[in-house]
Design a protein around this motif. Structure first.
Motif, PDB file in Angstrom:
ATOM      1  N   ILE A  74      -0.897  -2.669   6.972  1.00  0.00           N
ATOM      2  CA  ILE A  74      -1.216  -1.885   5.960  1.00  0.00           C
ATOM      3  C   ILE A  74      -1.186  -2.062   4.766  1.00  0.00           C
ATOM      4  CG2 ILE A  74       0.571  -0.041   5.633  1.00  0.00           C
ATOM      5  CD1 ILE A  74       1.227   0.071   8.786  1.00  0.00           C
ATOM      6  N   ALA A  75      -0.078  -3.370   4.300  1.00  0.00           N
ATOM      7  CA  ALA A  75       0.094  -3.179   2.747  1.00  0.00           C
ATOM      8  C   ALA A  75      -0.982  -4.014   2.061  1.00  0.00           C
ATOM      9  CB  ALA A  75       2.060  -4.411   2.436  1.00  0.00           C
ATOM     10  N   ALA A  96      -4.373  -3.499   3.114  1.00  0.00           N
ATOM     11  CA  ALA A  96      -5.131  -2.076   2.609  1.00  0.00           C
ATOM     12  C   ALA A  96      -5.388  -1.106   1.251  1.00  0.00           C
ATOM     13  CB  ALA A  96      -5.493  -1.939   4.560  1.00  0.00           C
ATOM     14  N   ALA A  97      -3.592  -1.364   2.015  1.00  0.00           N
ATOM     15  CA  ALA A  97      -2.822  -0.288   0.617  1.00  0.00           C
ATOM     16  C   ALA A  97      -3.558  -0.518  -0.784  1.00  0.00           C
ATOM     17  CB  ALA A  97      -1.278  -0.145   0.378  1.00  0.00           C
ATOM     18  N   HIS A  98      -3.481  -1.886  -0.847  1.00  0.00           N
ATOM     19  CA  HIS A  98      -4.723  -2.089  -2.417  1.00  0.00           C
ATOM     20  C   HIS A  98      -5.652  -1.175  -2.283  1.00  0.00           C
ATOM     21  CE1 HIS A  98      -1.452  -5.139  -3.761  1.00  0.00           C
ATOM     22  NE2 HIS A  98      -1.606  -5.329  -2.554  1.00  0.00           N
ATOM     23  N   GLY A 136      -6.466   1.932  -1.793  1.00  0.00           N
ATOM     24  CA  GLY A 136      -6.154   2.807  -1.571  1.00  0.00           C
ATOM     25  C   GLY A 136      -7.410   4.309  -2.548  1.00  0.00           C
ATOM     26  N   ASN A 137      -7.516   3.071  -3.643  1.00  0.00           N
ATOM     27  CA  ASN A 137      -7.931   4.238  -4.852  1.00  0.00           C
ATOM     28  C   ASN A 137      -9.453   4.412  -3.836  1.00  0.00           C
ATOM     29  OD1 ASN A 137      -8.310   1.108  -5.227  1.00  0.00           O
ATOM     30  ND2 ASN A 137      -9.740   1.472  -7.080  1.00  0.00           N
ATOM     31  N   PHE A 180       0.735   7.035  10.953  1.00  0.00           N
ATOM     32  CA  PHE A 180      -0.512   7.054  10.182  1.00  0.00           C
ATOM     33  C   PHE A 180      -1.682   7.702  10.899  1.00  0.00           C
ATOM     34  CE2 PHE A 180       2.452   3.283   9.228  1.00  0.00           C
ATOM     35  CZ  PHE A 180       2.148   3.385   7.426  1.00  0.00           C
ATOM     36  N   SER A 206      -7.517   6.981   7.493  1.00  0.00           N
ATOM     37  CA  SER A 206      -7.268   6.580   5.858  1.00  0.00           C
ATOM     38  C   SER A 206      -7.438   5.402   5.766  1.00  0.00           C
ATOM     39  CB  SER A 206      -5.364   6.357   5.746  1.00  0.00           C
ATOM     40  OG  SER A 206      -4.882   6.015   6.046  1.00  0.00           O
ATOM     41  N   PRO A 252      -5.404   3.003   5.160  1.00  0.00           N
ATOM     42  CA  PRO A 252      -4.340   2.110   5.533  1.00  0.00           C
ATOM     43  C   PRO A 252      -4.278   2.160   7.174  1.00  0.00           C
ATOM     44  CG  PRO A 252      -2.974   2.887   3.566  1.00  0.00           C
ATOM     45  CD  PRO A 252      -4.465   3.568   3.952  1.00  0.00           C
TER      46      PRO A 252
END
Length: 350
Positions: A43-44, A46-48, A50-51, A223, A248, A250
């Motif tokens: 998850i962490a 994948a958050a990168h 998020g744009n 999620f 999404s 994440p």
């Protein structure tokens, strides 16, 4: 002239389990453990991204699910939780205001909501005396206007599972011209060898759709990832009516990592299964009516005492989920939280 649909005034609201600071929450059938460490890492990472928009078709997740479930990718639809897939099923099967959706009651409270939103007619069938689906009565309720049937196994909120034998008879009685959705949100908690497993039936029944989720056993309720298994024409229709980008970045990564670590996650369910037996036995000893459950919750058939019981539990700092006039659903958690609930329940019975 109103700008809004008049029938929305009568739309039942989905009632989530309450969260009360300082109280034990046993109202939403969540697993108390957080996502697995490897899942949190995914998850962490994948958050990168998020744009960027999510993969619209959830290709990587779909391919991983296909391998995991042993089916072709064209037989899988991914959705924003299995609730979203329920709505998509109504939208893809019901077109006229006379089209009907059949389901047991009491069962998952989203069914009447998604049916009304889709402009279809609800046809409900009471549970039997053991708080189970009365599949014979449900088959008899299927008529010329029926387009969709929901069968929830294990049933939310009462807990019993449908057997393989009775579900096969039901499919034969309904016939191939009505879509049957087998909602298996709690499938991973089932230990009864006679319980239905929808995956084993989809090859024989092109009108069968099996719904599963990552919210419960996989500990990803926040999620919102679910999936459907079925014949390609039905799956294609589900994809067409899905809200774009609804799962999404994440969430897709979390689901993939959960599949990769499914053995670890499933091993963590054993204590919950043990505790549900202990909790039920404790409630039975206290004089409550509690059906056999194959999920991660128990059902107390309290009738008009449901709301007073929930208020009593709240006084004891335990949040449960009352269904007014019917009963109370209580999530099975770890032993300490279950002990607190049992103490409150015994005090009410006493």
């Amino acid at each position: 002239m109103s700008l809004i649909r008049a029938d929305l005034d009568t739309l039942p609201a989905y009632v989530p389990g309450r969260t009360v600071p300082g109280a034990i929450k046993l109202a939403s059938n969540e697993v108390a453990l957080p996502p697995a460490a490897a899942v949190l890492d995914a998850i962490a990472a994948a958050a990168h991204g998020g744009n960027r928009y999510p993969d619209l078709a959830a290709v990587s997740l779909t391919e991983r699910l296909a391998h995991f479930c042993g089916v072709d990718a064209e037989r899988i639809a991914v959705g924003c939780g299995s609730v979203s897939l329920c709505q998509q099923l109504v939208n893809s099967t019901c077109r006229e205001t006379t089209d009907e959706v059949v389901f047991a009651w009491r069962s998952f409270e989203a069914y009447p909501i998604v049916t009304q939103i889709g402009g279809a007619v609800q046809r409900t069938v009471p549970l039997d005396g053991e708080f189970r689906h009365d599949l014979d009565a449900m088959a008899a309720a299927v008529g010329p206007n029926t387009r969709l049937v929901f069968v929830c196994s294990p049933n939310n909120p009462t807990g019993p599972a449908v057997t393989d034998a009775e579900f096969r008879r039901f499919l034969a009685a309904v016939g191939p011209d009505v879509v049957v959705a087998l909602d298996e949100a709690y499938f991973e908690f089932v230990t009864d060898p006679d319980a239905v497993n929808g995956r084993t039936l989809i090859d024989e029944h092109p009108n069968l759709v099996v719904l599963r989720t990552f919210s419960k056993a996989y500990r990803l309720a926040g999620f919102r990832v679910g999936y459907a298994l079925g014949a390609p024409p039905v799956i294609e229709a589900l994809r067409k009516v899905c809200a774009p980008f609804s799962v999404s970045v994440p969430a897709q990564a979390a689901a993939i990592a959960s599949i990769d670590h499914s053995a670890e996650l499933m091993a963590d369910l054993a204590p919950i299964v043990e505790e549900r037996t202990r909790v039920r036995e404790g409630l039975l000893a206290a004089g409550f009516t509690v059906p056999v459950t194959q999920s991660n919750f128990v059902w107390l058939a309290l009738g008009d005492a449901a709301a007073p019981f929930a208020a009593h539990c709240m006084d004891h700092k335990v949040v449960v989920r009352p269904f007014a006039g019917d009963g109370v659903r209580v999530t099975v958690s770890h032993s300490e939280e279950n002990d607190a609930f049992l103490a409150a329940a015994r005090a009410f019975a006493g």
